[in-house]
Enzyme design. Sequence first.
Site, PDB file in Angstrom:
ATOM      1  N   ALA A  97      -3.489   0.128   8.101  1.00 52.37           N
ATOM      2  CA  ALA A  97      -4.483   1.206   7.111  1.00 52.37           C
ATOM      3  C   ALA A  97      -5.038   0.251   6.098  1.00 52.37           C
ATOM      4  CB  ALA A  97      -3.466   2.027   6.876  1.00 52.37           C
ATOM      5  N   GLN A  99      -4.806  -0.080   2.963  1.00 50.79           N
ATOM      6  CA  GLN A  99      -4.014  -0.564   2.271  1.00 50.79           C
ATOM      7  C   GLN A  99      -2.585  -1.002   2.754  1.00 50.79           C
ATOM      8  OE1 GLN A  99      -4.254  -1.269  -1.269  1.00 50.79           O
ATOM      9  NE2 GLN A  99      -6.036  -0.588  -1.749  1.00 50.79           N
ATOM     10  N   SER A 100      -2.569  -1.349   3.642  1.00 50.98           N
ATOM     11  CA  SER A 100      -1.473  -2.060   4.584  1.00 50.98           C
ATOM     12  C   SER A 100      -0.854  -3.253   3.860  1.00 50.98           C
ATOM     13  CB  SER A 100      -1.893  -2.741   5.807  1.00 50.98           C
ATOM     14  OG  SER A 100      -0.972  -3.206   6.522  1.00 50.98           O
ATOM     15  N   ASN A 101       0.381  -3.034   3.572  1.00 48.09           N
ATOM     16  CA  ASN A 101       1.179  -4.027   3.061  1.00 48.09           C
ATOM     17  C   ASN A 101       1.561  -5.202   4.083  1.00 48.09           C
ATOM     18  OD1 ASN A 101       1.889  -2.917   0.235  1.00 48.09           O
ATOM     19  ND2 ASN A 101       3.014  -1.487   1.386  1.00 48.09           N
ATOM     20  N   ALA A 103      -0.719  -5.999   6.371  1.00 48.12           N
ATOM     21  CA  ALA A 103      -1.764  -6.870   6.405  1.00 48.12           C
ATOM     22  C   ALA A 103      -1.803  -7.883   5.201  1.00 48.12           C
ATOM     23  CB  ALA A 103      -2.983  -5.908   6.208  1.00 48.12           C
TER      24      ALA A 103
END
Length: 361
Positions: A97, A99-101, A103
Amino acid sequence: MTRLPEAATRDRYRGTKRSMLSLLEQRPRFSLLEGSTPIQRLTRLEQAVGCGGCPPIYVKRDDLMGVGGGGNKLRKLEFLIGEALDQGCDTFITTGARQSNHARLSAASAARAGLSCELVLTDTVARNDEAYRRNGNVLLNDLFGATVLRRPGDVDALAVAQDRAEQLSVEGRRAYVVGSGGSSPLGCLGYAVCAEEIMAQEQDLGLRFNRIIVPNGSSGTHAGLAAGLKAAGDEPGRIESFTVLAPIEKARAVTAELAARTLALIDPVSAFAGGDIVVTDGQLGEGYGVPTDAMFESVQLVARSEGLLLDPVYGGKAFAGLIAAIRDGAWRNQEPVLFVMTGGLPGMFAYEPAFRRTWLH
Ligand SMILES: *Cc1c(COP(=O)(O)O)cnc(C)c1O
């Protein structure tokens, strides 16, 4: 407080542990952690939760890691980046997503390993304010030098990532692709290692946690811990996860399947039994990334009683589940509970307007 396993059990545990370790040690691994993360007791929080029969609450500080701001994805990335380097890849591609951590930590880990990083980020969460679009993990992805491919929420991000890998291979490059959360069975091995770490810390502390609570997003944290405990002859049923992403039936099915596939990598002869995989509902609210009142309360309670940081998407919701269970008297005993803090602080800055609104009403 709690009995340690009998000597016979302990010996069996040691024997199994050796074989699990040897299978784990054969895997290429890129070091991103500096040893074990601490386990700490939160006595002021126990008082703040405000109930006579509150069990001792401990946290495992998987938010304390040295690379990229830290968080649970680094444990998975040790194995994923390790395999990428072993295969001679020059690029690491993953999905998530906006705001993926995962990523963000992929971008940081790739930088540290000297790999290019490409992130396929989808608009799966219905937030479009300035903070969500630009701050938090989004800011850090750019700082770490990742290439971001933004896509609408209904796109198959993994297919986009695989197409991109093929395109790169035509150019003579080589990409490693892993899906959201880094939750391939190989990535989950990072949490099988964490299960061992927790068992060793229990021996040092002279106690045994009869509940180990984790958030459940892509299910790899729960699956890996369950596989690690099972392979060591311990009880995976003492792990309980709160789903913050998938509806409960899907979360249970995905976790069970992933746990079985992870276990097969380290202990091909054992299998999970009924009751081994415990996934709980009740904290998802309106969906993934959508704040709930209980989440705001738990994030604030932990911040103001202990000075510790939960995140709004995962830890805040799972911790709300822990508080609710204790207040409901569901866990009315003196046996210690361990909550795994999984990081995700940058997400807080993406939800700045939502947090301010809760203090203003
Ligand atoms: C990804 C994530 C989780 C969930 O872990 P899964 O292995 O995807 O279930 C929990 N907390 C934080 C902060 C995360 O980034």
